[in-house]
Motif scaffolding. Structure first.
Motif, PDB file in Angstrom:
ATOM      1  N   TYR A 119       0.809  -1.216   0.000  1.00 22.51           N
ATOM      2  CA  TYR A 119       0.000   0.000   0.000  1.00 22.51           C
ATOM      3  C   TYR A 119       0.849   1.275   0.000  1.00 22.51           C
ATOM      4  N   TRP A 120       2.152   1.133  -0.092  1.00 19.44           N
ATOM      5  CA  TRP A 120       2.999   2.332  -0.053  1.00 19.44           C
ATOM      6  C   TRP A 120       2.763   3.245  -1.247  1.00 19.44           C
ATOM      7  N   ASP A 121       2.167   2.712  -2.309  1.00 15.05           N
ATOM      8  CA  ASP A 121       1.853   3.553  -3.465  1.00 15.05           C
ATOM      9  C   ASP A 121       0.374   3.951  -3.490  1.00 15.05           C
ATOM     10  N   TYR A 122      -0.354   3.716  -2.419  1.00 13.32           N
ATOM     11  CA  TYR A 122      -1.726   4.212  -2.314  1.00 13.32           C
ATOM     12  C   TYR A 122      -1.693   5.694  -1.958  1.00 13.32           C
ATOM     13  N   MET A 123      -2.492   6.473  -2.681  1.00 17.50           N
ATOM     14  CA  MET A 123      -2.581   7.890  -2.377  1.00 17.50           C
ATOM     15  C   MET A 123      -3.603   8.118  -1.261  1.00 17.50           C
ATOM     16  N   TYR A 124      -3.228   8.940  -0.308  1.00 17.71           N
ATOM     17  CA  TYR A 124      -4.106   9.298   0.806  1.00 17.71           C
ATOM     18  C   TYR A 124      -4.365  10.801   0.739  1.00 17.71           C
ATOM     19  N   LYS A 125      -5.634  11.175   0.779  1.00 15.70           N
ATOM     20  CA  LYS A 125      -6.004  12.594   0.719  1.00 15.70           C
ATOM     21  C   LYS A 125      -6.514  13.041   2.075  1.00 15.70           C
ATOM     22  N   THR A 180      -0.985  12.483  -0.724  1.00 18.53           N
ATOM     23  CA  THR A 180       0.386  11.991  -0.653  1.00 18.53           C
ATOM     24  C   THR A 180       0.380  10.481  -0.473  1.00 18.53           C
ATOM     25  N   SER A 181       1.561   9.903  -0.486  1.00 17.35           N
ATOM     26  CA  SER A 181       1.745   8.472  -0.284  1.00 17.35           C
ATOM     27  C   SER A 181       3.143   8.252   0.279  1.00 17.35           C
ATOM     28  N   VAL A 182       3.420   7.029   0.710  1.00 19.37           N
ATOM     29  CA  VAL A 182       4.778   6.720   1.161  1.00 19.37           C
ATOM     30  C   VAL A 182       5.755   6.904  -0.001  1.00 19.37           C
ATOM     31  N   LEU A 183       5.351   6.514  -1.209  1.00 16.18           N
ATOM     32  CA  LEU A 183       6.233   6.694  -2.362  1.00 16.18           C
ATOM     33  C   LEU A 183       6.486   8.170  -2.651  1.00 16.18           C
ATOM     34  N   ALA A 184       5.478   8.998  -2.423  1.00 16.76           N
ATOM     35  CA  ALA A 184       5.685  10.434  -2.611  1.00 16.76           C
ATOM     36  C   ALA A 184       6.764  10.947  -1.661  1.00 16.76           C
ATOM     37  N   TYR A 185       6.768  10.421  -0.445  1.00 21.43           N
ATOM     38  CA  TYR A 185       7.824  10.782   0.513  1.00 21.43           C
ATOM     39  C   TYR A 185       9.174  10.281   0.033  1.00 21.43           C
ATOM     40  N   LEU A 186       9.226   9.038  -0.485  1.00 24.25           N
ATOM     41  CA  LEU A 186      10.488   8.493  -0.980  1.00 24.25           C
ATOM     42  C   LEU A 186      11.019   9.301  -2.158  1.00 24.25           C
ATOM     43  N   LYS A 187      10.113   9.717  -3.034  1.00 28.60           N
ATOM     44  CA  LYS A 187      10.526  10.522  -4.190  1.00 28.60           C
ATOM     45  C   LYS A 187      11.199  11.818  -3.738  1.00 28.60           C
TER      46      LYS A 187
END
Length: 218
Positions: free
Chosen positions: A158-164, A180-187
């Protein structure tokens, strides 16, 4: 009966990983390799074990530690977005915390003259094709005079699930949205961090997410 005699069995993630790498399917081997790669970089980042059992297991069983050096900020397409509307609260930072489960924290500051009681917050996300919403509360962090909202217990797939997160000004009804998402943080971390050990951990997290997506047929 006067008593019961039983056997106590202790197992670890490495026990499961060894079984999967020796007897599992190709799909199981792929996700476990990614899990151990992530675990190895996490151990290095947090200085938890100089022996690094996650890496050792891969090498002992004849597996090479995957080369993930080519994963960059450009590899990840997701990124944090937020509204341009000014309603008295502004998102300023985010952080993915790596503990027993990953949780994602989104930070806010209030504009002058506003109270946190002036706002309500709703979290929206889609899971297995179903949109879910829940009311959430902002927590005050006194030492930095800011607030945060936590998105809890996010599995690797679920790290690429977007949460609003939608903040609503109670008086005016105006909204301010952050997605955002966990991947957005990683990016963002891969783009801005100067800590190479941290960046390798972020790459390993991305690699693990991609393997988890494949394993669960996403």
């Amino acid at each position: 009966a006067s008593g019961t005699v039983g056997t106590s069995v202790s197992r670890t993630v490495l026990d499961y990983a060894e079984l999967a790498l020796t007897k599992g399917s190709a799909q199981q081997k792929s996700i476990v390799t990614a899990l151990l790669t992530y675990g190895g970089y996490a151990q290095g980042y947090f200085n938890k074990d100089v022996e690094n059992p996650a890496y050792n297991l891969l090498t002992q069983l004849g597996y090479e530690i995957p080369d993930i050096s080519g994963i960059t900020a450009d590899t990840i397409t997701q990124e944090l977005t937020k509204s341009d509307t000014q309603i008295g609260i502004t998102q300023t930072a985010q952080q993915a915390y790596l503990e027993s489960a990953v949780y994602h924290r989104v930070y806010y500051v209030l504009d002058a003259g506003y109270s946190i009681d002036d706002f309500t917050f709703v979290l929206t996300y889609t899971e297995a094709g179903v949109e879910k919403t829940m009311d959430v509360e902002a927590v005050y962090e006194a030492n930095k005079n800011r607030y945060y909202i936590d998105i809890l217990d996010i599995p690797a797939a679920y790290w690429d699930y977007m949460y609003k997160i939608t903040a609503t000004n109670v008086e005016t009804g105006e909204t301010y949205e952050v997605s955002t998402s966990v991947l957005a943080y990683l990016k963002l971390g891969l783009a801005k961090s100067t800590n190479e050990t941290q960046k390798m951990l972020f790459r390993a997290m991305y690699y693990y997410n991609q393997a988890a997506n494949s394993f669960f047929g996403k």
